[in-house]
Design a protein around this motif. Structure first.
Motif, short mmCIF file in Angstrom:
data_model
loop_
_atom_site.label_atom_id
_atom_site.label_comp_id
_atom_site.label_asym_id
_atom_site.label_seq_id
_atom_site.Cartn_x
_atom_site.Cartn_y
_atom_site.Cartn_z
N SER A 175 -11.27 6.95 -1.78
CA SER A 175 -10.46 5.95 -1.20
C SER A 175 -10.05 4.96 -2.48
O SER A 175 -10.79 4.95 -3.46
N MET A 176 -8.72 4.56 -1.97
CA MET A 176 -8.10 3.72 -3.15
C MET A 176 -7.49 2.53 -2.57
O MET A 176 -7.15 2.65 -1.25
N TYR A 177 -7.29 1.40 -3.25
CA TYR A 177 -6.83 0.21 -2.71
C TYR A 177 -6.04 -0.35 -3.78
O TYR A 177 -6.11 -0.28 -4.92
N TRP A 178 -5.03 -1.24 -3.20
CA TRP A 178 -4.29 -2.25 -3.75
C TRP A 178 -4.61 -3.72 -3.28
O TRP A 178 -4.22 -3.82 -2.00
N TYR A 179 -5.08 -4.58 -4.15
CA TYR A 179 -5.18 -5.84 -3.76
C TYR A 179 -4.25 -6.84 -4.87
O TYR A 179 -3.94 -6.43 -5.91
N MET A 203 -6.48 -18.13 -3.69
CA MET A 203 -6.40 -16.99 -2.48
C MET A 203 -7.34 -15.88 -2.29
O MET A 203 -7.35 -15.20 -1.48
N GLY A 204 -8.01 -15.78 -3.49
CA GLY A 204 -9.00 -14.57 -3.40
C GLY A 204 -8.27 -13.35 -3.66
O GLY A 204 -7.01 -13.42 -4.08
N LEU A 205 -8.89 -12.49 -3.20
CA LEU A 205 -8.41 -10.89 -3.32
C LEU A 205 -7.79 -10.51 -1.97
O LEU A 205 -8.72 -10.36 -0.82
N ARG A 206 -6.48 -10.40 -1.73
CA ARG A 206 -6.08 -9.94 -0.43
C ARG A 206 -5.50 -8.25 -0.59
O ARG A 206 -4.76 -8.05 -1.49
N LEU A 207 -5.98 -7.74 0.43
CA LEU A 207 -5.66 -6.22 0.61
C LEU A 207 -4.21 -6.19 0.99
O LEU A 207 -3.61 -6.52 1.91
N ILE A 208 -3.41 -5.36 0.12
CA ILE A 208 -1.97 -4.80 0.36
C ILE A 208 -2.01 -3.73 1.32
O ILE A 208 -1.47 -3.59 2.33
N TYR A 209 -2.53 -2.48 0.68
CA TYR A 209 -2.67 -1.12 1.12
C TYR A 209 -3.68 -0.48 0.73
O TYR A 209 -4.42 -0.84 -0.47
#
Lengths: 112, 115
Positions: free
Chosen positions: B31-35, B41-47
């Motif tokens: 799994s991989m993520y972009w924040y 605003m903290g860390l918000r998940l993009i995709y």
């Protein structure tokens, strides 16, 4: 979706004092609750986590407690040191998802 | 092991320009993520990409596209940059199920400024 509220946004303590950061979550199906520490200019790093079948977990000077009924969890740091100064993020993993929803962070400042 | 590597570390764009942020991990994570991280605003998940060949929207996907090129690489593209996309972007990776395998590993971050 999941909503995570984190308080306080800033916390100043004297070295040696304890610090407590609190988070609430909205999704009752959330089952995993990590805490991340981010030092200035660095990447977030996991410091402790707790799963929904556990009420408390300790690792040296840090501990996390979870109250599933009230849907809140807390980070406790005892005997704080200047190197504990950082931004701390709580997070929750919604049930059925492989993602984390983060709180907005708490800036902890430990004064010598 | 380098862990999670993202490039570039800094970038300045003009409104309307496009760019791609690159991310690669050498931990054999599925799994991989972009924040994105903005002050207060903290860390918000993009995709995110739960596994190779899949991508899903997060909390703030508008204005972004992603590509999971292979198991190691996950790129984030801004087609027409806007000042609201000024932020610090973090790529992260994990094994399949966060609840069972724990840690999310972050890259060093990419600071993007859109003028």
């Amino acid at each position: 979706g999941e909503n995570v509220e984190q308080h306080p946004s800033t916390l100043s303590v004297q070295e040696g004092d304890s610090a407590v950061i609190k988070c609430t979550y909205s999704d009752s199906a959330s089952n995993y609750f990590p805490w991340y520490k981010q030092e200035l200019g660095k990447r977030p790093q996991l410091i402790i986590d707790i799963r929904s079948n556990v009420g408390e977990k300790k690792d040296q000077r840090i501990a996390v407690t979870l109250n599933k009924t009230a849907k809140h969890f807390s980070l406790h740091i005892t005997e704080t040191q200047p190197e504990d100064s950082a931004v701390y993020f709580c997070a929750a993993k919604p049930g059925g998802y492989s993602t984390l929803t983060f709180g907005k962070g708490t800036m902890l400042l430990v004064s010598p | 092991n380098a862990g999670v590597t993202q490039t570039p570390k800094f970038q300045v764009l003009k409104t309307g320009q496009s760019m791609t942020l690159q991310c690669a991990q050498d931990m054999n994570h599925n799994s991989m993520y972009w924040y994105r991280q903005d002050p207060g605003m903290g860390l918000r998940l993009i995709y995110y990409s739960a596994s190779e060949g899949t991508t899903d929207k997060g909390e703030v996907p508008n204005g972004y596209n992603v590509s999971r090129l292979n198991k190691r690489e996950f790129s984030l593209r801004l087609e027409s940059a806007a000042p609201s996309q000024t932020s610090v972007y973090f790529c992260a990776s994990s094994r399949s199920d966060l609840a069972n395998t724990g840690e999310l590993f972050f890259g060093e971050g990419s600071r993007l400024t859109v003028l």
